[in-house]
Design a protein around this motif. Structure first.
Motif, PDB file in Angstrom:
ATOM      1  N   ILE A   1      -0.334  10.983  -4.117  1.00 13.46           N
ATOM      2  CA  ILE A   1       1.005  10.955  -3.550  1.00 13.46           C
ATOM      3  C   ILE A   1       1.738   9.713  -4.052  1.00 13.46           C
ATOM      4  N   ALA A   2       2.985   9.880  -4.481  1.00 15.62           N
ATOM      5  CA  ALA A   2       3.816   8.747  -4.895  1.00 15.62           C
ATOM      6  C   ALA A   2       4.200   7.934  -3.664  1.00 15.62           C
ATOM      7  N   SER A   3       3.782   6.679  -3.637  1.00 17.21           N
ATOM      8  CA  SER A   3       4.065   5.822  -2.476  1.00 17.21           C
ATOM      9  C   SER A   3       4.922   4.610  -2.848  1.00 17.21           C
ATOM     10  N   ASN A   4       4.795   4.148  -4.083  1.00 19.18           N
ATOM     11  CA  ASN A   4       5.422   2.886  -4.462  1.00 19.18           C
ATOM     12  C   ASN A   4       6.927   2.879  -4.246  1.00 19.18           C
ATOM     13  N   THR A   5       7.606   3.924  -4.706  1.00 19.37           N
ATOM     14  CA  THR A   5       9.066   3.917  -4.633  1.00 19.37           C
ATOM     15  C   THR A   5       9.552   3.958  -3.191  1.00 19.37           C
ATOM     16  N   TYR A   6       8.777   4.526  -2.295  1.00 15.28           N
ATOM     17  CA  TYR A   6       9.190   4.573  -0.896  1.00 15.28           C
ATOM     18  C   TYR A   6       9.095   3.181  -0.260  1.00 15.28           C
ATOM     19  N   GLY A   7       8.015   2.472  -0.565  1.00 12.80           N
ATOM     20  CA  GLY A   7       7.911   1.098  -0.076  1.00 12.80           C
ATOM     21  C   GLY A   7       8.983   0.205  -0.665  1.00 12.80           C
ATOM     22  N   LEU A   8       9.258   0.392  -1.955  1.00 11.29           N
ATOM     23  CA  LEU A   8      10.291  -0.419  -2.606  1.00 11.29           C
ATOM     24  C   LEU A   8      11.682  -0.091  -2.072  1.00 11.29           C
ATOM     25  N   LYS A   9      11.931   1.170  -1.782  1.00 10.97           N
ATOM     26  CA  LYS A   9      13.221   1.549  -1.191  1.00 10.97           C
ATOM     27  C   LYS A   9      13.431   0.831   0.134  1.00 10.97           C
TER      28      LYS A   9
ATOM     29  N   PRO B   1      -1.884  -9.767  -8.497  1.00 11.76           N
ATOM     30  CA  PRO B   1      -1.667  -8.532  -9.263  1.00 11.76           C
ATOM     31  C   PRO B   1      -0.279  -8.535  -9.881  1.00 11.76           C
ATOM     32  N   GLY B   2      -0.107  -7.772 -10.960  1.00 10.11           N
ATOM     33  CA  GLY B   2       1.222  -7.652 -11.532  1.00 10.11           C
ATOM     34  C   GLY B   2       1.357  -8.055 -12.977  1.00 10.11           C
ATOM     35  N   LYS B   3       0.280  -8.154 -13.712  1.00 11.90           N
ATOM     36  CA  LYS B   3       0.347  -8.597 -15.110  1.00 11.90           C
ATOM     37  C   LYS B   3       1.309  -7.771 -15.960  1.00 11.90           C
ATOM     38  N   PRO B   4       1.288  -6.407 -15.919  1.00 14.75           N
ATOM     39  CA  PRO B   4       2.158  -5.630 -16.813  1.00 14.75           C
ATOM     40  C   PRO B   4       3.583  -5.491 -16.282  1.00 14.75           C
TER      41      PRO B   4
ATOM     42  N   VAL C   1      -0.096  -2.067  -4.682  1.00 12.90           N
ATOM     43  CA  VAL C   1       0.040  -3.444  -4.213  1.00 12.90           C
ATOM     44  C   VAL C   1       0.699  -4.299  -5.290  1.00 12.90           C
ATOM     45  N   SER C   2       0.382  -4.063  -6.546  1.00 11.14           N
ATOM     46  CA  SER C   2       1.026  -4.802  -7.634  1.00 11.14           C
ATOM     47  C   SER C   2       2.533  -4.604  -7.604  1.00 11.14           C
ATOM     48  N   ALA C   3       2.952  -3.350  -7.405  1.00 11.89           N
ATOM     49  CA  ALA C   3       4.384  -3.058  -7.365  1.00 11.89           C
ATOM     50  C   ALA C   3       5.058  -3.770  -6.198  1.00 11.89           C
ATOM     51  N   MET C   4       4.422  -3.758  -5.022  1.00 12.59           N
ATOM     52  CA  MET C   4       5.044  -4.371  -3.850  1.00 12.59           C
ATOM     53  C   MET C   4       5.053  -5.900  -3.949  1.00 12.59           C
ATOM     54  N   VAL C   5       3.963  -6.482  -4.460  1.00 10.56           N
ATOM     55  CA  VAL C   5       3.941  -7.935  -4.631  1.00 10.56           C
ATOM     56  C   VAL C   5       5.023  -8.369  -5.611  1.00 10.56           C
TER      57      VAL C   5
ATOM     58  N   LEU D   1      -5.062  -1.141  -2.771  1.00 10.46           N
ATOM     59  CA  LEU D   1      -5.363  -0.998  -1.346  1.00 10.46           C
ATOM     60  C   LEU D   1      -4.136  -1.261  -0.484  1.00 10.46           C
ATOM     61  N   LEU D   2      -3.358  -0.217  -0.253  1.00  7.02           N
ATOM     62  CA  LEU D   2      -2.185  -0.352   0.606  1.00  7.02           C
ATOM     63  C   LEU D   2      -2.570  -0.612   2.060  1.00  7.02           C
TER      64      LEU D   2
END
Length: 399
Positions: A194-202, A272-275, A294-298, A363-364
């Motif tokens: 399930i795509a979760s990243n964009t919802y947290g970022l929104k 996290p977040g190197k790329p 977690v990389s996306a949210m951090v 690990l969200l």
């Protein structure tokens, strides 16, 4: 790889303060004030009673004194006369204080007998008057820029400002990428998630004053990516999630470059977040976040939030770090700055911070429990419980 500080500087260089727009006062909460608000009158505009009671001459506020009640002044309606010797006016909170009176005796200190009052044996100190302009004077201002709090809105209303000049909300287009993703509520295949990243970022973007649009998931092919990028052409900021690494199916940078991306950097010395990737695509800034949740949210907290603040005309830059007492031993850190998910609680002298045992960037469930990021500098040595460390808050302290 560049440092976190260098990456943030490059990200902020891609932004510009957005133009102002006028909104009704009732819609100003949480917006960023672009131009000062000026008071159009004194507040209060007249000397007002601060209590329910009786307006008298202070010289006659004597225990046991008998005074004749000559009228009444409710809030919103002034009494036209003048208080003379031996007189009192029944008055209510917010009502204009009549000429001649310079003291309010509260009603609890008075005995009433028809149109006569007798002051009690003990009186409080008073005077329970709010002088004209005690809160603010005509011409007083609410300074800009600032994010408007509920108290700011109340103050602007008292200043008689029916509209506010605020900075336009940044339009942020969110693009999740990957054949493995489906939207929440859909039935994933056996090899999908399930795509979760964009919802947290929104949620993060809108909490910080931006307006986020969730675009369709871009699949791992050029045609799909180009189609979704076209939908983002009117955004101030395009945020891609995933597809920014170097695998055979990570096509975001390649497709964006073909569409005219001027890349500012790629890869930073953090975890996290190197790329992480950033640049300019047409009129929009582009921020390419890693695909791990977690990389996306951090990275959202470290880079996206400051970019939003810059678009809104607020002071932007690295978030202020705080200090806490470490509650667990830590092994030496490596060549990348590490942002460890942690829990901070109040302590006797300093807050106490405990990093979670599991720090995997997928690990969200751990990230949702964290209220801080413990910052480990590059090549930081072994740390012992009791040492002082730095952290970035993610939310309120857990009490």
């Amino acid at each position: 790889m560049i440092t976190v500080e260098e990456a943030l500087s490059a990200c902020l260089a891609l932004t510009r303060p957005l133009e102002a727009e006028t909104v009704p006062l009732a819609e100003g909460a949480g917006r960023v004030l672009a131009d000062p608000v000026f008071a159009k009158r004194d507040q209060p505009p007249f000397a007002a009673s601060a209590m329910d009671g009786y307006a008298v001459r202070d010289i006659e506020a004597i225990p046991g004194r008998r005074l004749r009640v000559v009228g009444e002044a409710p809030a919103g309606r002034a009494w036209a006369g003048r208080i003379g010797p031996g007189e009192a006016l029944r008055i209510f909170t917010g009502a204009p204080v009549p000429e001649g009176a310079d003291r309010i005796v509260i009603q609890e200190d008075v005995t009433v007998d028809g149109d006569t009052i007798t002051l009690g044996k003990t009186l409080d100190h008073g005077p329970h008057l709010r002088p004209s302009g005690a809160d603010f004077r005509e011409g007083a201002r609410i300074e800009a820029p600032r994010r408007l709090s509920p108290a700011d809105i109340a103050l602007a209303a008292a200043m008689n400002a029916p509209t506010l000049s605020v900075t336009r909300r940044p339009e942020v287009a969110l693009i999740a990428t990957g054949d493995e993703l489906v939207s929440p509520g859909e039935d994933p295949g056996p090899d999908q998630i399930i795509a979760s990243n964009t919802y947290g970022l929104k949620a993060l973007i809108e909490a910080e004053g931006g307006h986020a649009r969730l675009l369709p998931i871009a699949r791992d092919n050029r045609e799909s990516l180009e189609t979704v990028f076209a939908l983002a052409s009117d955004a101030d900021l395009i945020v891609t999630v995933g597809g920014a690494s170097v695998g055979d199916h990570d096509l975001v940078a390649e497709v964006a470059t073909g569409l005219g991306l001027e890349r500012a950097f790629y890869k930073i010395a953090m975890r996290p977040g190197k790329p992480l990737m950033a640049g300019r695509l047409g009129e929009a800034a582009l921020l390419g976040l890693p695909g791990n949740p977690v990389s996306a949210m951090v990275c959202g907290h470290l880079f996206l939030v400051p970019m939003l603040r810059a678009f809104l005309g607020l002071p932007a830059g690295a978030r202020r770090r705080r200090r806490a007492r470490l509650m667990a031993d830590l092994d030496p850190n490596g060549p990348r700055e590490h942002y460890m998910r942690a829990e901070v609680v109040p302590g006797a002298d300093l807050p106490e911070i405990t990093p979670f045992d599991r720090q995997d960037s997928s690990l969200l469930s751990i990230f949702s429990r964290a209220n801080a990021l413990l910052v480990r500098p590059v090549d930081d040595g072994r740390r012992r419980a009791g040492e002082i460390v730095e952290y970035l808050p993610l939310g309120p302290l857990i009490t």
